[in-house]
Motif scaffolding. Structure first.
Motif, short mmCIF file in Angstrom:
data_model
loop_
_atom_site.label_atom_id
_atom_site.label_comp_id
_atom_site.label_asym_id
_atom_site.label_seq_id
_atom_site.Cartn_x
_atom_site.Cartn_y
_atom_site.Cartn_z
N VAL A 174 -0.06 8.70 -0.98
CA VAL A 174 -0.81 9.23 -2.11
C VAL A 174 -0.85 10.76 -2.02
CG1 VAL A 174 -2.21 7.15 -2.37
CG2 VAL A 174 -3.07 9.01 -0.96
N PRO A 175 -0.79 11.45 -3.16
CA PRO A 175 -0.83 12.91 -3.12
C PRO A 175 -2.18 13.44 -2.66
CG PRO A 175 -0.74 12.15 -5.39
CD PRO A 175 -0.57 10.94 -4.52
N SER A 176 -3.25 12.68 -2.91
CA SER A 176 -4.57 13.07 -2.42
C SER A 176 -5.44 11.83 -2.29
CB SER A 176 -5.22 14.09 -3.35
OG SER A 176 -5.52 13.50 -4.60
N LEU A 177 -6.28 11.88 -1.28
CA LEU A 177 -7.26 10.81 -1.05
C LEU A 177 -8.59 11.46 -0.74
CD1 LEU A 177 -8.23 7.90 -0.47
CD2 LEU A 177 -7.35 8.18 1.87
N GLU A 178 -9.58 11.17 -1.55
CA GLU A 178 -10.92 11.68 -1.32
C GLU A 178 -11.84 10.49 -1.08
OE1 GLU A 178 -14.47 14.09 -3.61
OE2 GLU A 178 -12.43 14.23 -4.39
N TRP A 207 0.82 -1.21 0.00
CA TRP A 207 0.00 0.00 0.00
C TRP A 207 0.85 1.26 0.00
CZ3 TRP A 207 -5.53 0.79 0.96
CH2 TRP A 207 -6.27 -0.37 0.72
N GLY A 208 1.99 1.23 0.65
CA GLY A 208 2.88 2.39 0.70
C GLY A 208 3.50 2.70 -0.65
N ASN A 209 3.43 1.77 -1.60
CA ASN A 209 3.98 1.99 -2.94
C ASN A 209 3.02 2.74 -3.85
OD1 ASN A 209 6.21 0.54 -2.13
ND2 ASN A 209 5.50 -1.37 -3.03
N ILE A 210 1.84 3.03 -3.39
CA ILE A 210 0.85 3.73 -4.21
C ILE A 210 1.12 5.23 -4.11
CG2 ILE A 210 -1.60 4.18 -4.58
CD1 ILE A 210 -2.12 1.37 -3.36
N HIS A 211 1.39 5.85 -5.25
CA HIS A 211 1.78 7.26 -5.30
C HIS A 211 0.92 8.05 -6.29
CE1 HIS A 211 5.43 6.61 -2.91
NE2 HIS A 211 5.54 5.48 -3.57
N VAL A 212 -0.32 7.67 -6.44
CA VAL A 212 -1.24 8.37 -7.35
C VAL A 212 -2.46 8.83 -6.55
CG1 VAL A 212 -0.50 7.08 -9.40
CG2 VAL A 212 -2.38 6.21 -7.99
N PRO A 213 -3.15 9.84 -7.05
CA PRO A 213 -4.37 10.28 -6.36
C PRO A 213 -5.40 9.14 -6.31
CG PRO A 213 -3.71 11.86 -8.03
CD PRO A 213 -2.86 10.66 -8.22
N VAL A 214 -6.14 9.09 -5.21
CA VAL A 214 -7.13 8.04 -5.03
C VAL A 214 -8.47 8.67 -4.67
CG1 VAL A 214 -7.82 6.06 -3.61
CG2 VAL A 214 -5.41 6.35 -4.28
N ILE A 215 -9.51 8.18 -5.30
CA ILE A 215 -10.87 8.55 -4.90
C ILE A 215 -11.58 7.26 -4.53
CG2 ILE A 215 -11.71 8.57 -7.27
CD1 ILE A 215 -13.62 10.85 -6.31
N TYR A 216 -12.18 7.26 -3.37
CA TYR A 216 -12.85 6.08 -2.82
C TYR A 216 -14.32 6.42 -2.68
CZ TYR A 216 -13.80 2.30 0.55
OH TYR A 216 -14.30 1.19 1.19
N LEU A 217 -15.17 5.70 -3.40
CA LEU A 217 -16.61 5.91 -3.32
C LEU A 217 -17.26 4.61 -2.87
CD1 LEU A 217 -15.77 7.40 -6.41
CD2 LEU A 217 -17.79 8.53 -5.57
N LYS A 273 -7.96 17.78 -11.72
CA LYS A 273 -7.06 18.31 -10.69
C LYS A 273 -5.61 17.87 -10.93
CE LYS A 273 -10.47 18.26 -6.99
NZ LYS A 273 -10.86 17.57 -5.74
N THR A 274 -5.44 16.71 -11.53
CA THR A 274 -4.10 16.14 -11.68
C THR A 274 -3.53 16.29 -13.08
OG1 THR A 274 -4.98 13.95 -12.15
CG2 THR A 274 -4.49 14.45 -9.85
N ALA A 275 -4.34 16.75 -14.03
CA ALA A 275 -3.90 16.78 -15.43
C ALA A 275 -3.05 18.00 -15.78
CB ALA A 275 -5.11 16.73 -16.36
N GLY A 276 -2.98 18.98 -14.92
CA GLY A 276 -2.22 20.18 -15.23
C GLY A 276 -3.12 21.25 -15.80
N PRO A 277 -2.51 22.34 -16.27
CA PRO A 277 -3.31 23.47 -16.75
C PRO A 277 -4.05 23.11 -18.03
CG PRO A 277 -0.98 23.82 -17.21
CD PRO A 277 -1.08 22.57 -16.37
N PRO A 278 -5.24 23.71 -18.23
CA PRO A 278 -5.99 23.44 -19.46
C PRO A 278 -5.30 24.05 -20.66
CG PRO A 278 -7.05 25.16 -18.17
CD PRO A 278 -5.90 24.64 -17.35
#
Length: 128
Positions: free
Chosen positions: A56-60, A23-33, A89-94
């Motif tokens: 993770v950089p973000s967890l929602e 689990w500590g190897n996960i380094h991407v944003p996560v959304i949990y629904l 949010k993670t894709a960068g500027p439009p």
């Protein structure tokens, strides 16, 4: 189908314990629904994810009121919106129409294709 699901659940705890060190190897944003009234997957899994997704950089976490396990069908629009918002949010500027850098436009077009693929895969594969 039920026989397969039962066989999977019998080994589920052991398989998850094997994965725990990863689990500590996960380094991407996560959304949990999850549906607040899910009777198949314990809702304490959200707390478990929060405790173990330390890099993770973000967890929602979104617990959906009044819903059970089949949120992939009942909440398709909400899930799609949440995935797209996370990707935005993670894709960068439009990219703006007056962008002079062709490479930037190609990269953003590629990102949009991946975003569409992720939404369709997420919506199609939602609940197990």
């Amino acid at each position: 189908m039920l026989q397969t699901a039962n066989a999977e659940k019998i080994h589920h705890k052991d398989e998850l314990e094997k994965m725990l060190p990863l689990w500590g190897n996960i380094h991407v944003p996560v959304i949990y629904l999850q549906g607040e009234q899910d009777e198949l997957v314990d809702t304490s899994n959200a707390s478990f994810a929060k405790e173990h997704l330390t890099n993770v950089p973000s967890l929602e976490i979104q617990m959906i009121p009044g819903r059970g396990h089949l949120i992939a069908f009942a909440e398709k629009d909400r899930i799609e919106k949440a995935i797209l918002e996370m990707l935005d949010k993670t894709a960068g500027p439009p990219v703006h129409a007056d962008s002079a850098v062709h490479g930037d436009m190609a990269a953003h077009a590629d990102s949009a294709v991946h975003r569409d693929s992720a939404v369709h895969a997420g919506a199609a594969g939602g609940s197990r």
